[in-house]
Structure formats: structure tokens, C-alpha cells
Enzyme design. Sequence first.
Site, PDB file in Angstrom:
ATOM      1  N   GLY A 196       3.261  -9.212  12.382  1.00 10.98           N
ATOM      2  CA  GLY A 196       4.482  -8.233  12.234  1.00 10.98           C
ATOM      3  C   GLY A 196       4.170  -6.752  12.597  1.00 10.98           C
ATOM      4  O   GLY A 196       4.721  -5.965  12.140  1.00 10.98           O
ATOM      5  N   ASP A 304      11.909  -0.486   8.623  1.00 12.05           N
ATOM      6  CA  ASP A 304      11.473   0.258   9.658  1.00 12.05           C
ATOM      7  C   ASP A 304      12.792   0.774  10.386  1.00 12.05           C
ATOM      8  O   ASP A 304      12.828   0.918  11.538  1.00 12.05           O
ATOM      9  CB  ASP A 304      10.509  -0.036  10.719  1.00 12.05           C
ATOM     10  CG  ASP A 304       9.035  -0.382   9.850  1.00 12.05           C
ATOM     11  OD1 ASP A 304       9.058   0.062   8.841  1.00 12.05           O
ATOM     12  OD2 ASP A 304       8.426  -0.875  10.753  1.00 12.05           O
ATOM     13  N   ASP A 412       1.814  -8.950   3.020  1.00 10.60           N
ATOM     14  CA  ASP A 412       0.606  -7.991   2.366  1.00 10.60           C
ATOM     15  C   ASP A 412       0.010  -7.395   3.670  1.00 10.60           C
ATOM     16  O   ASP A 412      -0.482  -8.086   4.795  1.00 10.60           O
ATOM     17  CB  ASP A 412      -0.451  -8.904   2.008  1.00 10.60           C
ATOM     18  CG  ASP A 412      -1.513  -8.067   0.716  1.00 10.60           C
ATOM     19  OD1 ASP A 412      -2.073  -7.009   1.387  1.00 10.60           O
ATOM     20  OD2 ASP A 412      -1.600  -8.503  -0.302  1.00 10.60           O
ATOM     21  N   ASN A 413       0.078  -6.011   3.959  1.00  9.98           N
ATOM     22  CA  ASN A 413      -0.470  -5.371   5.338  1.00  9.98           C
ATOM     23  C   ASN A 413      -1.866  -5.145   5.226  1.00  9.98           C
ATOM     24  O   ASN A 413      -2.588  -4.160   5.143  1.00  9.98           O
ATOM     25  CB  ASN A 413       0.205  -3.946   5.080  1.00  9.98           C
ATOM     26  CG  ASN A 413       1.571  -4.215   5.874  1.00  9.98           C
ATOM     27  OD1 ASN A 413       1.473  -4.801   6.949  1.00  9.98           O
ATOM     28  ND2 ASN A 413       2.676  -3.459   5.210  1.00  9.98           N
ATOM     29  N   ASP A 418      -2.539  -1.470  13.334  1.00  7.83           N
ATOM     30  CA  ASP A 418      -1.936  -0.968  14.297  1.00  7.83           C
ATOM     31  C   ASP A 418      -1.892   0.549  13.888  1.00  7.83           C
ATOM     32  O   ASP A 418      -1.530   1.466  14.807  1.00  7.83           O
ATOM     33  CB  ASP A 418      -0.401  -1.498  14.368  1.00  7.83           C
ATOM     34  CG  ASP A 418       0.275  -1.665  12.978  1.00  7.83           C
ATOM     35  OD1 ASP A 418      -0.191  -0.784  12.012  1.00  7.83           O
ATOM     36  OD2 ASP A 418       1.395  -2.073  13.298  1.00  7.83           O
ATOM     37  N   ASN A 446      -0.396  -9.589   7.083  1.00  9.86           N
ATOM     38  CA  ASN A 446      -0.121  -9.096   8.237  1.00  9.86           C
ATOM     39  C   ASN A 446      -1.545  -8.858   9.090  1.00  9.86           C
ATOM     40  O   ASN A 446      -2.184  -7.956   8.672  1.00  9.86           O
ATOM     41  CB  ASN A 446       0.572  -7.833   8.069  1.00  9.86           C
ATOM     42  CG  ASN A 446       1.069  -7.441   9.735  1.00  9.86           C
ATOM     43  OD1 ASN A 446       1.073  -8.045  10.580  1.00  9.86           O
ATOM     44  ND2 ASN A 446       1.691  -5.962   9.340  1.00  9.86           N
TER      45      ASN A 446
END
Length: 892
Positions: A196, A304, A412-413, A418, A446
Site C-alpha cells: 500500500g 489520502d 501498520d505502517n 516511501d 505495509n
Amino acid sequence: MGLAAPPGAAQAGGQAARDRPGATPSTPSNPSASPTSPTSPTSSISPISPTPQSIQARPDHATITRSVTVVAGPKADAAALALVEKSLKDAGADRVVRGERAPGGGQLAVYVDGAGAARALEGLGARGSGGLPAEGYALGVGAGRIALSGKDATGTYYAAQTLRQLLPHRDRPGARVSGTAVRDWPATPLRGVIEGFYGTPWSHAARLDQLDFYAEHKMNIYVYSPKDDAYLREKWRDPYPADRLAQIKELVDRARARHVEFTYALSPGLSVCYSSDADLKALTAKFQTLWDVGVRTFAVPLDDISYTDWNCAADKDKFGTGGGAAGAAQAHLLNRVNREFIAGHPGAEPLQMVPTEYYDVRPSPYKKALATQLDKNVLVEWTGVGVIAPTMTVAQAERAREVFGHPILTWDNYPVNDYVTSRLLLGPFNGREPGLPGRLAGITANPMIQPAASKIALYTVADYAWNDRAYDARASWGAAIEELAGGDARTVRALRAFADTGYSSSLNPRQAPELAAAIAQFGEDGDASRLDAVLRTLQESPGVLRDRLADRGFIEDSEPWLDATHAWGEAARTALRLLEAINAGDDARAWQLRERLPELVRTAKSFVYVDMAGKRVPVLVADGVVDAFVEDAIGAHDASLGVIGRPKASTDLAVYQDNAVSRMTDGDDGTYFWSAAAPKAGSSVGLDLHVERPLGTVTLAMGKSGSPDDYLRHGVLEYSSDRKTWTRLAAFDGTAEVTAEPPAGAKARYVRARAVRAQENWLVVREFTVAGADAVTVAGGPPAAEGSALRSAADGDPATAYRAARAAGPGETLEFRAEAPREARSVVVLRPRGAPAGAAKVEVRGGGGWRTIGALSGAYTRLAVGGGAVEGVRLAWRGGAVAPVVNEVIVR
């Protein structure tokens, strides 16, 4: 949700996943034993990942015989049977056959599900799979037999994955497998990965490889949601081209064969009209094309996007304005999808959604609308308290369930990068409280833009999500490295050294903890040989990994970081030899090593990651550790020479991407420090001048082209000798360029610029400098070349150099005069390696006249003065064909 965001903008991330609504903690009602580690110092059981809930060693064993019979129950999972048979052959069996009963005669029998497995487990004194939650299993090894029993087909498959790890790899029969009893189940229903992020999507081959990896680590969900797949976002209404749809079908088929649920996440929020029948039809038609290739789990991420600006006037007319209206509009669309598509397709898993407010637990009209109007069987995804949550607790998860009114699946990022494309995030999953998985519908991580390099972190995510009570972040990290390195000791050492350079993240605040510990130990005991061994491993690790690591995707993903690691290793070892030369009093050798360091550091900083837009991003490895060690070695050399050197910059503000704080003092107005947050009252940037000394003019150059407003709007300049008591030098308001003159006689070691009010804009500092009040005046010739200056030959920083524009003529001199005479024993002249001997006579002035004390002898010249006060030093050039270069003239 990708995390890339422009400075000053609200950051957002990317999401999607699946779960069974109303999930409850995954704990069996009658577990056979309390959770235990799969190994102990005296255990012979092979390490298993994820760590089983219960594993016990038995006193007996089973032997891999030449022929092995697999006795399968009538409903045994085909994928599990295939994996069992392959694992047995890899363990040394020549022939694996299917049979209805054990063959006898000492031949190994393996029972997979059915009555045979139940009886075999009972014969081993082990409980079967009864009473376990979904995907649980029981496995027994001993007394010449092996038995696997799953609560369901996936449980049997996971039992086979555990057996794969217990069995050895042998090319002939006869291996003894230690007696073992395992009773295992997952801590949370859904465990997996969501692609993602923003940036280069993974390749098709990488996705297939990832699905195999998830299966091996008992992950059961993969969410397809790459932000830069236009058919998911900008072109969401358009059908996939046939070749792209065929690739998705191959992924779906591979996922199903690996007991991984493929989730398709469509993100229409950039242009959807929530009240439009046509848009609903376009969305469900897109889902139908995915259903037709086998997708059974669907998500609608609405992250977003703006929820205050409608995409059509009809939505404003129908729902009104504000956050509550946005929540109502989204619930309206999702409920129609849920009732008109999901409910109409038997076998479809519950619909998933990502809310626009996905990163906190504060009540809001938007969340209330979702909680009260969205169908209760829709799963809601959440990133924790923050887009990247440093910690996540049981209480926070329970509050999220309460405020959203739906079961929660975490997006969970971590280890997504990125937003920091200069880094590989190679540390473990951390900061998640034990007990959290049992309060969730599941956990999805992620990952990075680099798929293979993500495997270290994802291994640890799988460990935690399966058995959080037994999870140890550092131990899991080490096991991930061991597995990826294939157990080869040399490869393990190299991969661990490399992974240590990318350890730091929001979840793991310490950077390169093992390298930092080795450097700290050297500071205590001075054992250079021990530290050199660590640095040699670091320097050589890229070569070892390129030669020996089986996962070539990891090498491809890591190329610029591997190059930078080798270069920083060489720079650090050179810095260590510099410290040894200083300690040995070998001044000439020390200068030779010091002079090499700037080029080595430039090389180490030169490697770049090129993103999908062609942007070249300098990569970072062990930043703040290996570079600081080199800087400290240079500082030690400055101290040994008696010069001040370049000030060391610091700040209490977070750093945006690779715009490091050291750029404030690099002498280049084109580079800059850039904060990753707006300064608050009390935020500061500062300089350590290394020693207390007289202060000259202080200059602070802030802002930059493209971000002219990123400066301290209201601040003060202050100085201190002990960093405790500060004296105000000047106040400034509304200006990006600040210059201040200290009062006569002012001395300090520390200077800082401190914000006196909070502000919204971030901070850019191009240069922060302090002139010395006792600066040496340099005059004469030859004139300096463009970009150079005479003063660089006596600015207290040997890293800078005066470079002449032409060769010196006979009789020309370069003269250095201090404001006041100083007592001196010697004069040191530093020049680049290869500098010719005899290029100039060195003269000193004392008592009213000049006298010669010797001639330049090469790169390092040290000449005795003979005592007394020195008023000045002069280089009397003898002429030549080469333009002279002088790094520093030092009176000691």
C-alpha cells in the site's frame, strides 16, 4: 496508505486488508500447555517460525527411512500433502508413497489428518486439534511416526510448514528427528501484508515470491493496493488490460495454493460521486471482473483524499457539508456495495474499508457517522495513534473499536519507506504491546518499496502476529537474518552487519545498535583490533552478500545501500587508523590518513537510489553512528594539531529525509538542514565549537529557493560555555538572514538559535557559522583560484584548502599574521599528499625580523621555532610549474 508527503503537508499512508467481523481473541478454551519457546539452551528441537504457542521435547525420535508412507485422511488438504511429501524427500527419503495404513517393518509413517492422525497423536500422548481455533493444528514426532492434524485445511497446511522446519535437509535417508509435540494456533485471525505504499510498485515476480514467503511464515492475507497502480485510483472505473488481469489471476491462484487470501483494494475517492448510481455500477463492475478471476475479498480504501471537497454537486445536495456528511456519504456507498455485491456473491469475504480519518482515536463527526451508519459487518482499518505509530497498545485498540464501532484490522505502517526513500528499514517489528493481536481482527504490515529487503521486518511481523506472548523483537530479528542467510555462518555475520546499518525507524529509535556498541566499547577500552574486526566485517559484508546470499532479489533491492556500506566501512577503518596514529604520536602518518578521509566520505555519500520519477536520492546507512565516528576521529586530529576544526551541528528537531543537520556547517550554501516538523517554542539548532574560544561574527542563513518561508520567524541567538547558562546575543523577527556581533571579549563553546514562539512552517538552515575573534590574517600570493580563498590556509579547518590560481613566482610570499604574538614551539604546514618538497622556505617573524626555520618537506612539515613569541609565519616560494595548495598553517 503511502507515507510520502511534501514538507509542511499532513502526511498520510496507504491501506487495506480483511477479517471476520466480530473477531474475538484467538485463544483456545482448553490449551494443552502454556506457551513455550521452541528452543532452550539444552533443547535439540529446531527453531520454528513463527514461535508455536506450545512446543515440548519428547525423549524419543523418528528416523527418515528410505521409503516413507503418507497416510492421509479423506479430506486432507492437497497443498499440505504436497508440502509434507516434498519436505520428506528434502530430508533424505528416496521414495514417498501414499497408503491407507502404516506399512510396518520399521518404515516411517506420516499421518495427515483423519482418524489415523488422531490415533497417532494419542499414541504419542499428544492432544489432537479438537478445541483449537481456526487455523490451529497439532503435530507429533516420535516413536517412529509423525502425525499432523489441523483444525481446518489451513491448520493442516500450517502443520506441514512446521514439519518442514523440523525436518533436516539431507541427501540420503537415516536422519533422526527429535521427538516433539506441538499444539499451536494464531493469536489473531488475519496476519499479513498490504502492498500500500507510494512509489515503484512491486514486480509480478516479486509478488509471487512474496506469496511463497507469507505461506512459509503462516501469514494468511495479501492486500493488493499499490498507490501507483492507476487502475486502482485515477483510472478506477477502467477495466484492466487483458495481460494485467491475467497477472492478477496468477497471483490469486498462487495465493489460494498457499492458503493466503488475495484482497483487491479499489480506491475511488479521488473522483467518486458517492450518491451516483453510475459510479456504484462502475465500482461493482470492476469488482466483478476481479471476482471472475478468483478474487473473493474486496476492500474500498478511502484514505489520502479530501472529505471536505465533494467530487459532484449531487453529494453536497444529498449529504450536506463537513466531516459527518463525508462519513455518511462513504457509509452510503459502502453499504450499497456490501448489500448489492458482497451479499450477492456467496463465498465473498466481508467487505473492508479504510476511513479517511485512519490514524487516531479521537471522536469526530466523521467517525460517528461511520460508527452509526456503516453496516456492522464491514471491517475498518486503522494505523494506530499516528500515521506511523511508534507504539500500539491494547487500550488504544479497544478505544479504536469503540470510536469506529466496527472490528479493527491494523494497517501498520512498518517497514514502509516511501516517506524516507533514502533508507532501508531493516530492524524488527517493535513497540506493539503483548495482548494486542487478541483485541484485533488482524494485523497487516505495509512493506518497503523493496520487496525482498522487506523480508527481515516481515518475518518479525509474522512472529508477533502469530504468538505475541512469546515474541522477542531482537531474537526474532536474529532468526530472520539466520533464515535469509540460509544458516551459513559467514553470510549470517555479513547480513547482520548490513541489517544493523538500517535498524533505525520510528519503531526502533536506536540506529545501528551493534555497531554503536562496538564503537562505545572502543571508547572505553581503546582496543582497536576488536573494533577493526567489526568494521572489517561491515566493509566486507556487501561483497560476502553478493557472493553468497541466495535471495538475489535482496541484493538487487539493496544495491546502492550495499555500495554505501562498503564505502563507509573503508572510511571508518581509515578513521580508526587515524586515531591509532594520533595515539602513537605519528603526526605525518596521521595527516596522511586524515587527508584521505574527505574523499572517502564523499564516495560514501555519493550512492543514490533512483525512484520511479528519476529522482536521485542519496542513501543513508548507519547514519549518526558511522559518520559520527569518522567526524569524531577528525575532531581528535584537530585537537592533536591544536586547531579548532569545523563546528559540530545539533538540533532537537526531526530531520526531513536526508537533509542532515551536518549540512549547516559544510561550507556549502547550496546544501541545507531541513526539519521534518515545525519548530515549537524552545526548539533550537546549535553549534559545538569543541573548545571555549573567543567569538567573532555569528551568521545564520535560513530558508531556500522553493521554501523561502522555512525559517525561524521569532528567535534568539545565544551562547554558553557549559550548555547550562545561556547569554543572549541577539533577537530576530521576520528575517531569514541573521548576523550578530558578539561583545568584545565574549567567549563560548556553544552557540544556538532558539525559537521563542511556535510556528507552522518547517525550518531550513543553509549555513550556521561563527568566526573566530582571533582569526589569522592571510595575505600575499599567488592569488587564490576561483572558489578558493587565501584565508582557507589558516581558518582552523584542515579540510579546507587555499588553492592558488597559478604557479608561484620567485620571491612571492604567503604571509600569516595573528592579531597578537603567541608563544610557539613549532610551525606545522599541511598540504595534500604528493606535494613537492622544497617548494618554499618557512620563515617566522619574532623580535622585529624574519628568520628561516626550514623548508617545506612534503605533505606534512613540522619545523621547530626555537621558542619565543611568533608574530607571523611566511612561506617564501621558490617558484615552480605547479600551483601551490596549502590546507593549514599552524603555530603550535
